[in-house]
Design an enzyme around this catalytic site. Structure first.
Site, PDB file in Angstrom:
ATOM      1  N   ASP A  34       0.833  -1.213   0.000  1.00 10.78           N
ATOM      2  CA  ASP A  34       0.000   0.000   0.000  1.00 10.78           C
ATOM      3  C   ASP A  34       0.872   1.269   0.000  1.00 10.78           C
ATOM      4  O   ASP A  34       0.361   2.385  -0.055  1.00 10.78           O
ATOM      5  CB  ASP A  34      -1.021   0.003   1.145  1.00 10.78           C
ATOM      6  CG  ASP A  34      -0.393  -0.073   2.521  1.00 10.78           C
ATOM      7  OD1 ASP A  34       0.848  -0.162   2.618  1.00 10.78           O
ATOM      8  OD2 ASP A  34      -1.147  -0.042   3.518  1.00 10.78           O
ATOM      9  N   SER A  35       2.193   1.077  -0.010  1.00 12.49           N
ATOM     10  CA  SER A  35       3.110   2.203  -0.247  1.00 12.49           C
ATOM     11  C   SER A  35       2.804   2.851  -1.593  1.00 12.49           C
ATOM     12  O   SER A  35       3.159   4.011  -1.828  1.00 12.49           O
ATOM     13  CB  SER A  35       4.565   1.724  -0.224  1.00 12.49           C
ATOM     14  OG  SER A  35       4.748   0.656  -1.128  1.00 12.49           O
ATOM     15  N   ASP A  73      -1.085  -6.342   0.085  1.00  8.42           N
ATOM     16  CA  ASP A  73      -1.252  -5.622   1.348  1.00  8.42           C
ATOM     17  C   ASP A  73      -2.724  -5.388   1.621  1.00  8.42           C
ATOM     18  O   ASP A  73      -3.445  -4.888   0.750  1.00  8.42           O
ATOM     19  CB  ASP A  73      -0.576  -4.241   1.223  1.00  8.42           C
ATOM     20  CG  ASP A  73       0.541  -4.054   2.214  1.00  8.42           C
ATOM     21  OD1 ASP A  73       0.662  -4.866   3.150  1.00  8.42           O
ATOM     22  OD2 ASP A  73       1.311  -3.091   2.034  1.00  8.42           O
ATOM     23  N   LYS A 102      -0.910  -9.469   3.449  1.00  8.70           N
ATOM     24  CA  LYS A 102      -0.054  -8.960   4.542  1.00  8.70           C
ATOM     25  C   LYS A 102      -0.894  -8.040   5.430  1.00  8.70           C
ATOM     26  O   LYS A 102      -1.667  -7.226   4.935  1.00  8.70           O
ATOM     27  CB  LYS A 102       1.163  -8.215   3.987  1.00  8.70           C
ATOM     28  CG  LYS A 102       2.036  -7.612   5.092  1.00  8.70           C
ATOM     29  CD  LYS A 102       3.412  -7.216   4.589  1.00  8.70           C
ATOM     30  CE  LYS A 102       3.468  -5.918   3.839  1.00  8.70           C
ATOM     31  NZ  LYS A 102       2.999  -4.735   4.589  1.00  8.70           N
ATOM     32  N   GLU A 104      -0.653  -5.498   8.983  1.00  7.00           N
ATOM     33  CA  GLU A 104       0.203  -4.791   9.946  1.00  7.00           C
ATOM     34  C   GLU A 104      -0.344  -4.979  11.363  1.00  7.00           C
ATOM     35  O   GLU A 104      -1.550  -4.873  11.583  1.00  7.00           O
ATOM     36  CB  GLU A 104       0.248  -3.292   9.609  1.00  7.00           C
ATOM     37  CG  GLU A 104       0.963  -3.005   8.305  1.00  7.00           C
ATOM     38  CD  GLU A 104       1.124  -1.519   8.029  1.00  7.00           C
ATOM     39  OE1 GLU A 104       0.926  -0.692   8.932  1.00  7.00           O
ATOM     40  OE2 GLU A 104       1.456  -1.190   6.863  1.00  7.00           O
ATOM     41  N   GLU A 171       9.903  -3.904  10.154  1.00 12.26           N
ATOM     42  CA  GLU A 171      10.297  -2.619   9.562  1.00 12.26           C
ATOM     43  C   GLU A 171      10.786  -1.639  10.633  1.00 12.26           C
ATOM     44  O   GLU A 171      10.210  -1.544  11.727  1.00 12.26           O
ATOM     45  CB  GLU A 171       9.088  -1.994   8.828  1.00 12.26           C
ATOM     46  CG  GLU A 171       9.395  -0.621   8.240  1.00 12.26           C
ATOM     47  CD  GLU A 171       8.337  -0.108   7.264  1.00 12.26           C
ATOM     48  OE1 GLU A 171       7.375  -0.837   6.956  1.00 12.26           O
ATOM     49  OE2 GLU A 171       8.500   1.037   6.804  1.00 12.26           O
TER      50      GLU A 171
HETATM   51  O1  KIV Z   1       3.547  -1.062   1.511  1.00 20.82           O
HETATM   52  C1  KIV Z   1       4.708  -1.505   1.403  1.00 20.82           C
HETATM   53  O2  KIV Z   1       5.389  -1.329   0.385  1.00 20.82           O
HETATM   54  C2  KIV Z   1       5.249  -2.240   2.541  1.00 20.82           C
HETATM   55  C3  KIV Z   1       6.724  -2.436   2.578  1.00 20.82           C
HETATM   56  C4  KIV Z   1       7.355  -1.175   3.008  1.00 20.82           C
HETATM   57  C5  KIV Z   1       7.093  -3.576   3.428  1.00 20.82           C
HETATM   58  O3  KIV Z   1       4.536  -2.612   3.405  1.00 20.82           O
END
Ligand code: KIV
Length: 253
Positions: A34-35, A73, A102, A104, A171
């Site tokens: 989600d970056s 994500d 994924k 968090e 992270e």
């Molecule tokens: O969103 C993302 O790219 C991430 C990485 C920084 C691990 O979660």
């Protein structure tokens, strides 16, 4: 799950078909992170990435993948309880080719992770500096600088492993803490700003290729000056159009 701790795991983000085709087979895992909300969509943090946005990008990544393992994500707010999490994680499996999702969070997300795993969904954890918490925490802070923070991250790591995650991203932690987590857990620990003594590394593609130039975190190494190369090529193109050089003979019908 095929990923073990005996050789270093290479993970990189991708958001579209074009770049996935370039990364596929070279990296073990591709993360539709989600970056993308920041680097690709220009938002100030990751929080406004929606399910629709993440599904759209995951589908695009799927089209470019032949070999690498794909992780999607789960966006902020889409796993706030176990039922909502299962509903949304199921969408990644039924609407895209994602191999895993994924999430968090540590201790507080253990129940959710275990619910997804029990329902047949492979989950990667993500602890330490968790970008989806950054607004609530008032910024991005490296974890493990004091004993309390160190112990909390370690507890989170164990909770995520016990909940059934197949791997975990750690992270923004002190390198020594990254090492301790990797030595403590039996699942692979993928670091981003967690030092070198972990089981693998992940970077955001636009950071490591130098296309995202707004800021550069300390943990990023630039392997290409993508932004500079692109600007230079576009300037050459503009110059050739303005001076009647392009299209040349070979570019004409
Ligand atoms: O969103 C993302 O790219 C991430 C990485 C920084 C691990 O979660």
């Amino acid at each position: 799950m095929k990923f073990q701790k005996d050789s270093k795991i290479v993970m990189l983000t991708a958001y579209d078909t074009l770049f996935t085709k370039l990364f596929d087979g070279i990296v073990d895992m591709i993360l539709v992170g989600d970056s993308l909300n920041m680097s690709f969509r220009g938002e100030r943090d990751t929080l406004s990435a929606s399910m629709e946005v993440m599904l759209y990008h995951t589908k695009a990544v799927c089209k470019g993948r032949k070999e690498s393992f794909i992780i999607a994500d789960m966006p902020f707010g889409t796993y706030r309880n176990r039922e909502i999490a299962l509903e949304n994680a199921t969408r990644f499996y039924s609407e895209t080719c994602a191999d895993a999702v994924k999430i968090e969070g540590g201790v507080e997300k253990a129940d959710t992770i275990s619910h997804l795993v029990q329902n047949g969904i492979a989950v990667m954890g993500h602890i330490g500096l968790t970008p989806q918490s950054s607004r609530g925490e008032g910024g991005y802070f490296v974890k493990g600088r004091d004993t309390e923070s160190w112990e909390k991250v370690l507890k989170d790591a164990k909770a995520v492993e016990n909940a059934g995650a197949f791997a975990i991203v750690v992270e923004g932690v002190k390198s020594e803490l990254g090492k301790e987590i990797a030595e403590t857990l039996s699942i692979p620990v993928i670091g981003i700003g967690a030092g070198k003594d972990v089981d693998g590394q992940v970077l955001v593609w636009s950071d490591m290729l130098g296309f995202f130039e707004d800021f550069k975190p300390k943990f990023v190494k630039r392997y290409l000056n993508g932004g500079e190369l692109v600007r230079e090529a576009v300037k050459r193109y503009a110059d050739e159009v303005q001076n009647g050089i392009f299209p040349e003979e070979e570019n004409r019908y």
